[in-house]
Design a protein around this motif. Structure first.
Motif, PDB file in Angstrom:
ATOM      1  N   UNK A 103      37.431  37.272 101.221  1.00 40.86           N
ATOM      2  CA  UNK A 103      36.064  37.030 101.694  1.00 40.86           C
ATOM      3  C   UNK A 103      36.036  35.949 102.780  1.00 40.86           C
ATOM      4  N   UNK A 104      34.863  35.746 103.342  1.00 37.83           N
ATOM      5  CA  UNK A 104      34.701  34.747 104.406  1.00 37.83           C
ATOM      6  C   UNK A 104      34.838  33.333 103.846  1.00 37.83           C
ATOM      7  N   UNK A 105      35.002  32.377 104.751  1.00 39.20           N
ATOM      8  CA  UNK A 105      35.075  30.968 104.344  1.00 39.20           C
ATOM      9  C   UNK A 105      33.827  30.540 103.580  1.00 39.20           C
ATOM     10  N   UNK A 106      32.663  30.984 104.060  1.00 37.76           N
ATOM     11  CA  UNK A 106      31.407  30.615 103.408  1.00 37.76           C
ATOM     12  C   UNK A 106      31.333  31.192 101.996  1.00 37.76           C
ATOM     13  N   UNK A 107      31.669  32.458 101.843  1.00 36.85           N
ATOM     14  CA  UNK A 107      31.649  33.064 100.511  1.00 36.85           C
ATOM     15  C   UNK A 107      32.608  32.330  99.569  1.00 36.85           C
ATOM     16  N   UNK A 108      33.813  32.089 100.055  1.00 38.54           N
ATOM     17  CA  UNK A 108      34.846  31.440  99.247  1.00 38.54           C
ATOM     18  C   UNK A 108      34.386  30.052  98.797  1.00 38.54           C
ATOM     19  N   UNK A 109      33.832  29.287  99.721  1.00 37.60           N
ATOM     20  CA  UNK A 109      33.462  27.906  99.414  1.00 37.60           C
ATOM     21  C   UNK A 109      32.178  27.799  98.602  1.00 37.60           C
ATOM     22  N   UNK A 110      31.143  28.519  99.007  1.00 40.99           N
ATOM     23  CA  UNK A 110      29.822  28.284  98.432  1.00 40.99           C
ATOM     24  C   UNK A 110      29.450  29.221  97.293  1.00 40.99           C
ATOM     25  N   UNK A 111      29.887  30.470  97.330  1.00 42.83           N
ATOM     26  CA  UNK A 111      29.597  31.393  96.237  1.00 42.83           C
ATOM     27  C   UNK A 111      30.555  31.133  95.076  1.00 42.83           C
ATOM     28  N   UNK A 112      31.766  30.712  95.410  1.00 39.87           N
ATOM     29  CA  UNK A 112      32.799  30.445  94.423  1.00 39.87           C
ATOM     30  C   UNK A 112      33.969  31.387  94.608  1.00 39.87           C
ATOM     31  N   UNK A 113      35.046  31.090  93.900  1.00 36.43           N
ATOM     32  CA  UNK A 113      36.262  31.890  94.004  1.00 36.43           C
ATOM     33  C   UNK A 113      37.079  31.765  92.720  1.00 36.43           C
ATOM     34  N   UNK A 114      37.915  32.765  92.460  1.00 36.27           N
ATOM     35  CA  UNK A 114      38.778  32.671  91.287  1.00 36.27           C
ATOM     36  C   UNK A 114      39.709  31.465  91.405  1.00 36.27           C
ATOM     37  N   UNK A 115      39.876  30.776  90.322  1.00 40.68           N
ATOM     38  CA  UNK A 115      40.772  29.627  90.288  1.00 40.68           C
ATOM     39  C   UNK A 115      42.180  30.078  90.662  1.00 40.68           C
ATOM     40  N   UNK A 116      42.780  29.374  91.610  1.00 38.02           N
ATOM     41  CA  UNK A 116      44.151  29.672  92.020  1.00 38.02           C
ATOM     42  C   UNK A 116      44.302  30.750  93.071  1.00 38.02           C
ATOM     43  N   UNK A 117      43.196  31.345  93.527  1.00 34.93           N
ATOM     44  CA  UNK A 117      43.287  32.400  94.536  1.00 34.93           C
ATOM     45  C   UNK A 117      43.698  31.821  95.890  1.00 34.93           C
ATOM     46  N   UNK A 118      44.509  32.576  96.606  1.00 37.04           N
ATOM     47  CA  UNK A 118      44.840  32.241  97.991  1.00 37.04           C
ATOM     48  C   UNK A 118      43.726  32.831  98.850  1.00 37.04           C
ATOM     49  N   UNK A 119      43.212  32.044  99.784  1.00 33.55           N
ATOM     50  CA  UNK A 119      42.103  32.528 100.616  1.00 33.55           C
ATOM     51  C   UNK A 119      42.614  32.930 101.991  1.00 33.55           C
ATOM     52  N   UNK A 120      42.482  34.224 102.311  1.00 33.57           N
ATOM     53  CA  UNK A 120      42.832  34.752 103.632  1.00 33.57           C
ATOM     54  C   UNK A 120      41.718  35.723 104.020  1.00 33.57           C
TER      55      UNK A 120
ATOM     56  N   UNK B   1      40.262  40.137 111.049  1.00 29.34           N
ATOM     57  CA  UNK B   1      41.139  38.996 111.300  1.00 29.34           C
ATOM     58  C   UNK B   1      42.459  39.536 111.858  1.00 29.34           C
ATOM     59  N   UNK B   2      42.760  39.278 113.136  1.00 30.85           N
ATOM     60  CA  UNK B   2      43.976  39.840 113.731  1.00 30.85           C
ATOM     61  C   UNK B   2      45.256  39.275 113.121  1.00 30.85           C
ATOM     62  N   UNK B   3      45.147  38.156 112.405  1.00 30.11           N
ATOM     63  CA  UNK B   3      46.314  37.524 111.791  1.00 30.11           C
ATOM     64  C   UNK B   3      46.413  37.801 110.299  1.00 30.11           C
ATOM     65  N   UNK B   4      45.548  38.690 109.785  1.00 27.08           N
ATOM     66  CA  UNK B   4      45.492  38.899 108.336  1.00 27.08           C
ATOM     67  C   UNK B   4      46.871  39.228 107.752  1.00 27.08           C
ATOM     68  N   UNK B   5      47.521  40.251 108.267  1.00 28.63           N
ATOM     69  CA  UNK B   5      48.811  40.672 107.708  1.00 28.63           C
ATOM     70  C   UNK B   5      49.850  39.563 107.808  1.00 28.63           C
TER      71      UNK B   5
END
Length: 130
Positions: free
Chosen positions: A26-43, A54-58
Motif C-alpha cells: 500500500x501507499x506510505x499514507x495507508x501504511x502509516x496512518x491506517x496501520x499495517x501488520x506488525x513486521x511487514x516490509x513496506x514497498x 512504482x518502477x523500482x518495485x521488483x
C-alpha cells in the motif's frame, strides 16, 4: 500460479515458516496512518500523487527478499494491488508469491465502510500504526 490465502492462513504460514516474508504494497499514507501488520516490509506498488506503478518495485522486493524460493505474502487494502504485485513477482522468478485475500481493510460494506467484513485488522491479527 498465484496462491490466494485468507489473512488467518497467512498469519499461520508466517508462524510456521521462518523464510516467509510479508510485504505491504500500500501507499506510505495507508501504511502509516491506517496501520499495517506488525513486521511487514513496506514497498509501495503505486504512490500518490500520480498513482503510477512504482518502477523500482521488483528491485526493492529483490533487495528485501533475495530468496526467490521463499513464500512472499503480499498485502494491500482489499486484495487487488497485491494480486497485481504477486503476478509481477511471479514473472520475475519468485516461486511462491501469495496474495492475501481481503487485504488489510477488507471489502466495502453496505455503507461503503471498510473494516467491518474482513481484512487483516478485522480478524484481530497483529498490527500497529505509526
Amino acid at each position: 500460479m498465484i496462491e490466494n490465502l485468507t489473512p488467518q492462513q497467512c498469519w499461520d504460514l508466517l508462524q510456521r515458516d521462518p523464510n516467509a516474508v510479508l510485504v505491504d504494497v500500500r501507499t506510505k499514507m495507508e501504511h502509516a496512518f491506517v496501520g499495517h501488520p506488525t513486521g511487514a516490509i513496506h514497498i509501495p506498488w503505486k504512490e500518490a500523487p500520480d498513482w503510477q506503478l512504482n518502477p523500482n518495485f521488483a528491485a526493492e522486493v529483490e533487495a528485501a527478499v533475495p530468496n526467490k524460493d521463499a513464500p512472499i505474502l503480499l498485502l494491500c487494502r482489499s486484495g487487488q494491488r497485491s494480486l497485481d504485485a504477486a503476478r509481477l513477482l511471479e514473472r520475475d522468478g519468485y516461486k511462491h508469491p501469495i496474495n492475501i485475500l481481503e487485504g488489510f481493510e477488507g471489502p466495502l460494506d453496505e455503507n461503503k465502510h471498510r473494516g467491518n467484513l474482513g481484512g487483516w485488522r478485522f480478524h484481530g491479527l497483529p498490527w500497529e500504526q505509526s
